[in-house]
Write a protein that holds these residues in place. Structure first.
Motif, mmCIF file in Angstrom:
data_model
loop_
_atom_site.group_PDB
_atom_site.id
_atom_site.type_symbol
_atom_site.label_atom_id
_atom_site.label_comp_id
_atom_site.label_asym_id
_atom_site.label_seq_id
_atom_site.Cartn_x
_atom_site.Cartn_y
_atom_site.Cartn_z
ATOM 1 N N UNK C 132 0.825 -1.215 0.000
ATOM 2 C CA UNK C 132 0.000 0.000 0.000
ATOM 3 C C UNK C 132 0.857 1.263 0.000
ATOM 4 N N UNK C 133 2.128 1.115 0.379
ATOM 5 C CA UNK C 133 3.010 2.291 0.399
ATOM 6 C C UNK C 133 3.827 2.411 -0.884
ATOM 7 N N UNK C 134 3.506 1.577 -1.874
ATOM 8 C CA UNK C 134 4.271 1.600 -3.120
ATOM 9 C C UNK C 134 3.395 2.060 -4.279
ATOM 10 N N UNK C 135 4.034 2.667 -5.287
ATOM 11 C CA UNK C 135 3.298 3.047 -6.493
ATOM 12 C C UNK C 135 3.122 1.818 -7.371
ATOM 13 N N UNK C 136 2.295 1.955 -8.402
ATOM 14 C CA UNK C 136 2.048 0.829 -9.299
ATOM 15 C C UNK C 136 3.322 0.263 -9.893
ATOM 16 N N UNK C 137 4.197 1.147 -10.360
ATOM 17 C CA UNK C 137 5.444 0.706 -10.965
ATOM 18 C C UNK C 137 6.332 -0.011 -9.960
ATOM 19 N N UNK C 138 6.360 0.532 -8.725
ATOM 20 C CA UNK C 138 7.184 -0.099 -7.683
ATOM 21 C C UNK C 138 6.640 -1.471 -7.324
ATOM 22 N N UNK C 139 5.297 -1.568 -7.282
ATOM 23 C CA UNK C 139 4.696 -2.869 -6.978
ATOM 24 C C UNK C 139 5.080 -3.894 -8.034
ATOM 25 N N UNK C 140 5.049 -3.462 -9.301
ATOM 26 C CA UNK C 140 5.368 -4.420 -10.340
ATOM 27 C C UNK C 140 6.840 -4.836 -10.260
ATOM 28 N N UNK C 141 7.704 -3.896 -9.834
ATOM 29 C CA UNK C 141 9.111 -4.278 -9.649
ATOM 30 C C UNK C 141 9.239 -5.334 -8.563
ATOM 31 N N UNK C 142 8.497 -5.138 -7.459
ATOM 32 C CA UNK C 142 8.547 -6.134 -6.386
ATOM 33 C C UNK C 142 8.052 -7.480 -6.900
ATOM 34 N N UNK C 158 2.032 -12.426 -17.315
ATOM 35 C CA UNK C 158 0.668 -12.295 -17.819
ATOM 36 C C UNK C 158 0.250 -10.824 -17.781
ATOM 37 N N UNK C 159 0.339 -10.158 -18.912
ATOM 38 C CA UNK C 159 -0.015 -8.729 -19.024
ATOM 39 C C UNK C 159 0.581 -7.899 -17.894
ATOM 40 N N UNK C 160 1.882 -8.018 -17.625
ATOM 41 C CA UNK C 160 2.412 -7.399 -16.413
ATOM 42 C C UNK C 160 2.379 -5.874 -16.442
ATOM 43 N N UNK C 161 2.269 -5.275 -17.619
ATOM 44 C CA UNK C 161 2.367 -3.814 -17.679
ATOM 45 C C UNK C 161 1.005 -3.143 -17.885
ATOM 46 N N UNK C 162 -0.039 -3.938 -17.977
ATOM 47 C CA UNK C 162 -1.338 -3.368 -18.358
ATOM 48 C C UNK C 162 -1.937 -2.436 -17.322
ATOM 49 N N UNK C 163 -1.532 -2.584 -16.058
ATOM 50 C CA UNK C 163 -2.098 -1.698 -15.039
ATOM 51 C C UNK C 163 -1.289 -0.417 -14.847
ATOM 52 N N UNK C 164 -0.251 -0.245 -15.641
ATOM 53 C CA UNK C 164 0.603 0.947 -15.478
ATOM 54 C C UNK C 164 0.188 2.031 -16.468
ATOM 55 N N UNK C 165 0.519 3.271 -16.141
ATOM 56 C CA UNK C 165 0.184 4.330 -17.092
ATOM 57 C C UNK C 165 1.158 4.305 -18.270
#
Lengths: 297, 290, 418
Positions: C132-142, C158-165
């Motif tokens: 919850x303390x991470x941005x979308x991009x940071x979450x995907x890195x984790x 599986x569509x790993x980048x689709x939720x990012x801007x």
């Protein structure tokens, strides 16, 4: 969305996880319920040591029993009074809570505490405070109105006192659900109505009540079930079904027939009648909430 | 719903209401009056519980009585309310823990397992809503006698530790958790029970607290069934225990002060639980409505 | 290093066949992208490789091992999900280690591996934070870090980048490529985004309706689509496809339309006998059509053209008769179709024209700031190397106008200046 398969597929594993719940439900709910149906077809003799198959005679007996008719009518009237009383008062409080701009959550906690009130405690406290001779509330009400409130001898008054106790206990639960339902009404609707200069009462009647009607139906069902089943401690502690049967609810009659008079067959038949009542209520709720779900979709 | 109330909770601590219009004043007045009326019987009971029997019989005497807390002591010790409270606590604790545990396991199976007749099993669980105690009371009583459970803790807890409502609520909650979480666990070979303990339970704390409050209040409120199945007074629960207090009299006068003290004692635990956990309770109710 | 082999892979959900007999080999160390419209079976295929779904038929091999019946945990795969799949109550580091089988000798060794993965992904300072303390991009890195720590034989995304801007998506795309170059782990990546597919994949597998349509390098897919579906799915705006008659000309065959006739160059790889003398679907990409203005066009659009000439650096009016303003150069342009412009869409780096050619309509991508207005009449020409014919019945490719060699034909710089 792509279809997906559930992650674990061991039927044995699922069975083991469900087993404790299913065992409890079968042994303590389904099995005794089935026995109730069976027992309702028997007459018990000699304090339950012997049984004789009598077919539907227990039901016929109930149909022909004036006492049972009375008890049934009283239960229905009691449920209606409790439902109406609870909903009117909770709707009033919930609407105020919905309107208040400052301090809603504090007021809410202060208003829902009767949810934690045990029925036996509610009955005991009001038994004393409304006591015909010792009750302080009775004293002041009598002083103000000049009416004598001797509900130990007046059937209708006793009925009202028990109903009042039930309403008091049910307020918390009802307020929680009504506030939630009111808060779910889109604010744009309220705003447009206010712009049109619609008054509070009309707003409540024409806008809010129709929109929260699924919740109202749910609460009607919950309160009816409470009036039929949950009000037992009130009768047991406050009136013992009297005076002259004015508060002899079905549940109290069932209890006495089974455990004081040991007419188990008749008691079982009464249980079956109560089952029909619950089933009807649940059916109503399912039907209505179903309709509203389609309405909303 | 909780979020709706939270939205305004920041302002609730404000001492003064600067922008209160006439309408809002009426609303506040109405609320204060309603809440006062709802709480009035309890306030009166509290006052009376401190009075001696003589003071109680002076009907309009509203002063804190001269008995202080002695009615409470008498109720707890002489009239055994202390023992009944312990019995109620044990019963409620067993029911809460049992119901939460069993329902979590059942919901785990219903949401994360592929097995035949899944839908039928769920309906089978839900249909028990049609079977409250009065519908099966006589055979259930006989069953307890046959099992030798009469007068035991088992009799007042066993029939209550499985529940359609709790299974339903946990199932609803689990279904809101993204399936990729369990799939991730499965890719690592994490078993269902580890997943339950390490992931589902920590992620369901609020829901578990809400179900626990509902169950505690419900268990504490039990009256009819203990009245029937527990005949040994020392094993009775506190709600029925209040009934025994009604016989308390002193030189022919019912000791209403003592009875009020007993009523207050029997109310305190669920009230404390409600106040402490009202937030998760409200959230759980809002899920129940969906 | 492990290759993945799919052998007749089929997956059914009840009566619905989501994947219908896929045969495919993903080479060891390859980055393969599955692309297709939603519901084409790409995610199901990936999930079946992972073992999250059981194959209904067919086999899956990872390396030399048949893993078809194995549990997901026994397949040495790590997966990254679109919604990151992080446990909200655990820190980033706990998320990365939860469930790791005890292949590490010690806790310290595992922590070291986490640290290493975090440094690779540039997130060491985030390890103690909760999702919850991470941005979308940071979450995907984790989430990617989670996969790295497992050191699997195969990465499945599986569509790993689709939720990012959009901006972050471009950046992460580059980082994923870099990561893959570094690790050289066999990777299967699912996306519905053709740009992602083209930029990431060593090879791209196009799926539709549960069937594998074509697997090839991105450029080959684009230049030599095996069928009409692939041709139209890749490329934006999509390829124009219209019905023509294939007729025998003086030296070669030609595609004949009511409004134009295009000669079809013959080459060693071409076999036009299949469609000769019958109807075929003629395909040409919008950027392979060039535009010339006509005398009449100039007259009809006089008013608007004059208005725009003040700002437009080059107007049709100034162009010489033979000068084309399309992206195809004049020397390769064949055919001549008179079209009327219905809509113009300036896309910034290019100008998209919608033109009516007889009953049909064509999308034409031309140079930006070309002074063409709706209502103008223009003459279109087609790039002779970029023509395709598809079978009208099954959509398979009948003809590419340039031979499919080992490498796609390229133009020399000299040719381009010609």
């Amino acid at each position: 969305m792509t279809e997906t398969t559930k992650p674990y597929d061991s039927t044995l594993g699922a069975a083991l996880l469900l087993l404790p719940t299913l065992v409890v439900l079968v042994v303590f709910l389904y099995y005794p319920a089935l026995l109730t149906f069976r027992l309702s077809l028997f007459q018990t003799l000699l304090l339950g040591t012997e049984r004789a198959f009598v077919g539907l005679e227990n039901y016929v007996g109930l149909l022909g029993s004036g006492a049972y008719h009375g008890s049934f009518l009283i239960s229905v009237a009691f449920a209606a009074t409790v439902v109406l009383g609870t909903l009117v008062v909770s709707l009033f409080v919930a609407y105020l809570l919905f309107q208040v701009e400052v301090g809603e959550s504090t007021y809410l906690v202060a208003a829902i505490w009767p949810y934690a009130l045990p029925t036996a405690v509610a009955g005991t406290v009001l038994l004393f405070l409304l006591h015909p001779t010792l009750g302080i509330i009775t004293h002041y009400v009598e002083a103000l109105t000049g009416v004598e409130l001797d509900w130990f001898t007046s059937g209708p008054l006793a009925f009202l006192v028990v109903a009042l106790s039930a309403v008091w206990k049910q307020l918390g639960y009802n307020i929680v659900f009504l506030v939630a339902a009111l808060n779910n009404v889109p604010t744009t609707l309220t705003e447009s109505a206010k712009l049109d200069g619609v008054g509070h009462l009309r707003l409540l009647r024409r806008v809010y009540l129709p929109l929260i009607s699924p919740t109202l139906v749910f609460l009607v069902v919950v309160n009816t079930i409470y009036a039929f089943f949950g009000a037992f401690p009130l009768v047991d502690l406050m009136t013992s079904g009297g005076p002259s049967g004015a508060t002899n609810l079905l549940i109290f009659k069932l209890y006495r027939d089974a455990f004081e008079f040991s007419s188990l067959g008749s008691a079982a038949a009464q249980s079956v009648v109560l089952f029909v009542v619950v089933a009807l209520l649940m059916w109503v709720q399912l039907r209505v909430s179903d309709r509203y779900m389609h309405y909303g979709a | 719903m909780a979020t709706e109330t939270d939205r305004r909770s920041g302002a609730s601590t404000a001492v003064s209401f600067p922008d209160v219009s006439g309408g809002q004043l009426l609303v506040h007045g109405g609320l204060v009056l309603s809440i006062f009326l709802m709480g009035l019987p309890l306030l009166l009971a509290l006052v009376m519980s401190t009075q001696t029997t003589t003071e109680v019989y002076q009907v309009t005497n509203l002063q804190i009585g001269s008995d202080g807390l002695s009615n409470y002591e008498t109720a707890l010790s002489t009239y055994n309310l202390g023992q009944y409270m312990v019995n109620s606590f044990v019963m409620a604790a067993v029911i809460v823990v049992g119901k939460v545990a069993l329902s979590l396991l059942a919901a785990l199976a219903l949401v994360y397992y592929e097995f035949p007749y899944e839908r039928a099993v769920f309906v089978f669980v839900l249909l028990t809503l049609l079977l409250p105690v009065p519908v099966r009371i006589v055979p259930l009583f006989q069953l307890m006698a046959d099992l030798g459970w009469a007068n035991t803790l088992l009799a007042i807890t066993g029939p209550y530790i499985a529940s359609a409502t709790a299974v339903f609520l946990f199932r609803q909650h689990f279904r809101t958790i993204p399936s990729s979480l369990v799939e991730n666990a499965r890719l690592d070979g994490v078993g269902p029970l580890t997943f339950l303990v390490r992931v589902l339970i920590p992620m369901s704390r609020g829901m578990i607290a809400g179900v626990a409050v509902i169950t505690f209040v419900y268990a504490w409120n039990q009256y009819l069934w203990p009245l029937i199945v527990i005949s040994d007074q020392s094993k009775q629960v506190v709600q029925v225990g209040i009934r025994f207090l009604q016989g308390a009299s002193q030189s022919g006068l019912t000791q209403w002060g003592l009875i009020m003290a007993g009523a207050v004692i029997a109310l305190l635990p669920p009230l404390a639980v409600l106040i402490a956990l009202h937030r998760p309770l409200l959230e759980t109710f809002s899920l129940q409505q969906k | 290093m492990s290759q993945i082999t799919l052998d007749g892979l089929t997956k059914q959900f009840g009566d619905v066949e989501a994947v219908r007999g896929i045969d495919l080999t993903v080479e060891s160390g390859e980055f393969l992208v599955f692309v297709g419209p939603s519901g084409c079976g790409k995610s199901t295929t990936l999930r079946t490789i992972a073992g999250l779904e059981d194959a209904t038929e067919g086999r899956i091999l990872i390396g030399d091992e048949d893993v078809t019946g194995l549990d997901p945990a026994e397949r040495s795969v790590a997966m990254v999900f679109q919604n990151y799949a992080l446990y909200p109550h655990m820190t980033a580091a706990e998320n990365m280690t939860f469930g790791v089988r005890s292949s590490f000798e010690s806790d310290a060794a595992m922590q070291e591996r986490v640290q290493e993965a975090a440094e690779t992904l540039d997130i060491p300072e985030l390890l103690d934070r909760k999702p919850s303390e991470l941005s979308g991009g940071e979450r995907q890195r984790v989430a990617i870090g989670r996969a790295l720590v497992r050191e699997p034989a195969v990465f499945l995304l599986d569509e790993p980048l689709s939720n990012l801007d959009a901006k972050l998506r471009v950046q992460m795309r580059a980082e994923l490529l870099e990561l893959h170059r570094e690790l050289e782990t066999t990777t299967v990546y699912v996306t519905h985004d053709q740009t992602e597919a083209m930029t990431l994949g060593d090879r791209v597998a196009v799926l539709d309706d549960g069937r594998l349509q074509q697997v090839a390098t991105p450029q080959e897919l684009y230049d030599y689509p095996d069928n009409r579906f692939v041709a139209e799915f890749l490329g934006n705006p999509a390829m124009n496809v219209l019905s023509v008659d294939v007729v025998e000309g003086e030296t070669t065959y030609a595609a004949e339309h009511a409004e134009f006739r295009v000669p079809l160059p013959d080459h060693h790889d071409a076999d036009l006998s299949r469609v000769a003398g019958s109807v075929a679907q003629f395909g040409v990409r919008p950027e392979d059509i060039s535009v010339r203005a006509t005398e009449s066009g100039r007259q009809t659009s006089d008013g608007t053209a004059a208005d725009e000439s003040a700002t437009a650096p080059q107007t049709v009016g100034e162009a010489t008769a033979s000068q084309t303003v399309g992206e195809a150069t004049a020397s390769q342009t064949v055919g001549e179709a008179t079209a009327s412009v219905t809509v113009t869409e300036p896309l910034g780096e290019s100008l998209l024209l919608h033109c009516d050619v007889g009953e049909d309509s064509l999308r034409v991508k031309t140079q930006p700031r070309t002074a063409v207005s709706p209502g103008d009449t223009v003459v279109l020409g087609f790039d002779r190397d970029r023509l395709h014919l598809f079978d009208p019945d099954d959509g398979t490719t009948a003809y590419h106008s340039s031979p499919k060699g080992e490498a796609a034909p390229t133009r020399t710089v000299a040719e381009m200046q010609d």
